[in-house]
Write a protein that holds these residues in place. Structure first.
Motif, PDB file in Angstrom:
ATOM      1  N   SER A  93      92.267  23.352  68.170  1.00 43.40           N
ATOM      2  CA  SER A  93      92.235  21.709  67.834  1.00 43.40           C
ATOM      3  C   SER A  93      90.843  21.319  68.076  1.00 43.40           C
ATOM      4  CB  SER A  93      92.973  21.364  68.957  1.00 43.40           C
ATOM      5  OG  SER A  93      92.362  21.640  70.223  1.00 43.40           O
ATOM      6  N   ARG A  94      89.795  22.395  68.201  1.00 46.93           N
ATOM      7  CA  ARG A  94      88.349  21.788  68.396  1.00 46.93           C
ATOM      8  C   ARG A  94      87.957  20.680  67.365  1.00 46.93           C
ATOM      9  NH1 ARG A  94      84.201  26.254  69.804  1.00 46.93           N
ATOM     10  NH2 ARG A  94      84.598  26.883  67.566  1.00 46.93           N
ATOM     11  N   GLU A  95      87.958  21.341  66.092  1.00 46.22           N
ATOM     12  CA  GLU A  95      87.489  20.500  64.902  1.00 46.22           C
ATOM     13  C   GLU A  95      88.214  19.135  64.840  1.00 46.22           C
ATOM     14  OE1 GLU A  95      84.648  20.828  63.244  1.00 46.22           O
ATOM     15  OE2 GLU A  95      84.339  22.525  64.518  1.00 46.22           O
ATOM     16  N   LYS A  96      89.475  19.215  65.017  1.00 47.90           N
ATOM     17  CA  LYS A  96      90.386  17.947  65.037  1.00 47.90           C
ATOM     18  C   LYS A  96      89.869  17.157  66.035  1.00 47.90           C
ATOM     19  CE  LYS A  96      94.883  16.194  65.618  1.00 47.90           C
ATOM     20  NZ  LYS A  96      96.266  16.632  66.005  1.00 47.90           N
ATOM     21  N   ILE A  97      89.824  17.520  67.128  1.00 51.02           N
ATOM     22  CA  ILE A  97      89.180  16.689  68.280  1.00 51.02           C
ATOM     23  C   ILE A  97      87.633  16.027  67.830  1.00 51.02           C
ATOM     24  CG2 ILE A  97      88.623  16.631  70.835  1.00 51.02           C
ATOM     25  CD1 ILE A  97      91.039  18.526  71.092  1.00 51.02           C
ATOM     26  N   ILE A  98      86.749  16.886  67.508  1.00 48.13           N
ATOM     27  CA  ILE A  98      85.416  16.812  66.941  1.00 48.13           C
ATOM     28  C   ILE A  98      85.580  15.546  66.144  1.00 48.13           C
ATOM     29  CG2 ILE A  98      83.419  17.343  65.811  1.00 48.13           C
ATOM     30  CD1 ILE A  98      83.765  20.024  67.127  1.00 48.13           C
ATOM     31  N   ASN A  99      86.256  15.678  65.195  1.00 54.56           N
ATOM     32  CA  ASN A  99      86.468  14.419  64.353  1.00 54.56           C
ATOM     33  C   ASN A  99      86.958  13.099  64.670  1.00 54.56           C
ATOM     34  OD1 ASN A  99      85.436  15.829  62.032  1.00 54.56           O
ATOM     35  ND2 ASN A  99      87.243  16.920  61.252  1.00 54.56           N
ATOM     36  N   TYR A 100      87.842  13.292  65.728  1.00 52.83           N
ATOM     37  CA  TYR A 100      88.456  12.249  66.272  1.00 52.83           C
ATOM     38  C   TYR A 100      87.637  11.383  67.045  1.00 52.83           C
ATOM     39  CZ  TYR A 100      91.357   9.270  69.391  1.00 52.83           C
ATOM     40  OH  TYR A 100      91.960   8.177  70.084  1.00 52.83           O
ATOM     41  N   ILE A 101      86.632  12.132  67.901  1.00 56.01           N
ATOM     42  CA  ILE A 101      85.801  11.818  68.547  1.00 56.01           C
ATOM     43  C   ILE A 101      84.681  10.994  67.716  1.00 56.01           C
ATOM     44  CG2 ILE A 101      83.622  12.158  70.341  1.00 56.01           C
ATOM     45  CD1 ILE A 101      85.600  13.927  71.703  1.00 56.01           C
ATOM     46  N   LYS A 102      84.048  11.935  66.660  1.00 57.31           N
ATOM     47  CA  LYS A 102      83.063  11.352  65.628  1.00 57.31           C
ATOM     48  C   LYS A 102      83.452   9.758  65.146  1.00 57.31           C
ATOM     49  CE  LYS A 102      81.816  14.613  63.004  1.00 57.31           C
ATOM     50  NZ  LYS A 102      81.752  15.565  61.985  1.00 57.31           N
ATOM     51  N   ASN A 103      84.722   9.498  64.975  1.00 54.93           N
ATOM     52  CA  ASN A 103      85.217   8.485  64.300  1.00 54.93           C
ATOM     53  C   ASN A 103      85.684   7.247  65.167  1.00 54.93           C
ATOM     54  OD1 ASN A 103      84.960   9.121  61.523  1.00 54.93           O
ATOM     55  ND2 ASN A 103      86.435  10.781  61.955  1.00 54.93           N
ATOM     56  N   GLN A 104      85.171   7.116  66.415  1.00 50.93           N
ATOM     57  CA  GLN A 104      85.599   6.262  67.252  1.00 50.93           C
ATOM     58  C   GLN A 104      85.147   4.809  66.708  1.00 50.93           C
ATOM     59  OE1 GLN A 104      86.859   6.286  70.750  1.00 50.93           O
ATOM     60  NE2 GLN A 104      87.536   7.788  69.528  1.00 50.93           N
ATOM     61  N   LYS A 105      84.207   4.638  66.283  1.00 56.33           N
ATOM     62  CA  LYS A 105      83.814   3.298  65.806  1.00 56.33           C
ATOM     63  C   LYS A 105      85.018   2.910  64.697  1.00 56.33           C
ATOM     64  CE  LYS A 105      79.761   3.152  67.777  1.00 56.33           C
ATOM     65  NZ  LYS A 105      79.747   3.864  68.827  1.00 56.33           N
ATOM     66  N   VAL A 106      85.425   3.698  63.785  1.00 54.27           N
ATOM     67  CA  VAL A 106      86.296   3.237  62.862  1.00 54.27           C
ATOM     68  C   VAL A 106      87.713   3.119  63.433  1.00 54.27           C
ATOM     69  CG1 VAL A 106      87.468   4.254  60.916  1.00 54.27           C
ATOM     70  CG2 VAL A 106      85.219   4.414  60.963  1.00 54.27           C
ATOM     71  N   HIS A 107      88.047   4.099  64.380  1.00 51.23           N
ATOM     72  CA  HIS A 107      89.398   4.026  65.064  1.00 51.23           C
ATOM     73  C   HIS A 107      89.505   2.741  65.838  1.00 51.23           C
ATOM     74  CE1 HIS A 107      92.511   5.802  67.233  1.00 51.23           C
ATOM     75  NE2 HIS A 107      92.047   5.457  68.353  1.00 51.23           N
ATOM     76  N   HIS A 108      88.493   2.227  66.353  1.00 45.90           N
ATOM     77  CA  HIS A 108      88.695   1.164  67.230  1.00 45.90           C
ATOM     78  C   HIS A 108      88.668  -0.290  66.680  1.00 45.90           C
ATOM     79  CE1 HIS A 108      89.153   2.830  71.010  1.00 45.90           C
ATOM     80  NE2 HIS A 108      88.438   3.868  70.915  1.00 45.90           N
TER      81      HIS A 108
END
Length: 150
Positions: free
Chosen positions: A107-122
């Protein structure tokens, strides 16, 4: 010899969820945190956040308890942000709690991408909604009465 893989998705926030991490100075704080993690013999895979919270994907050595790591990280960054008061004028301290979810290598890459996209996510979800969803997805029982107590 011990064989471990202690990978955590960690989320923590300033006291009262105050937006105390200005975008123009967040990279300074993230660099400080990266150095802190290296000094603890950990590996930082990704860091990102918003003015009111920070996400880390970090691997910790087996000799370091997660609670000790978080205590020391909050203490060190508190000192740093107080010394840099002009960059972080709203910072009063860190919230009492934190979220740490164990992760698999898969799950590491999925979580990295999730964290990387915080500005968009929020742009569509606030921190409170995000944290509740992450905890529920991890099957962590949530008592909303206490989750944001400081």
């Amino acid at each position: 010899m011990s064989y471990t893989s202690l990978l955590y998705h960690i989320i923590f926030r300033p006291k009262h969820s105050i937006p105390a991490i200005p975008a123009e100075h967040e990279k300074n704080l993230y660099s400080y945190i990266w150095g802190f993690i290296k000094n603890k013999n950990g590996i930082l895979y990704r860091i990102e956040g918003m003015p009111d919270h920070i996400h880390l994907l970090v691997q910790l050595p087996p000799t370091l308890a997660l609670s000790d790591f978080m205590h020391d990280l909050k203490l060190a960054t508190h000192r740093y942000m107080r010394e840099e008061k002009e960059k972080f004028p709203l910072f009063e301290g860190w919230g009492k709690s934190y979220c740490a979810l164990s992760c698999s290598r898969e799950s590491r890459e999925k979580i990295i991408n999730y964290i990387k996209n915080q500005k968009v996510h929020h742009q569509t979800k606030n921190f409170h909604e995000e944290l509740i969803n992450l905890l529920k997805d991890a099957e962590v029982e949530v008592n909303e009465r206490y989750i944001f107590c400081d």
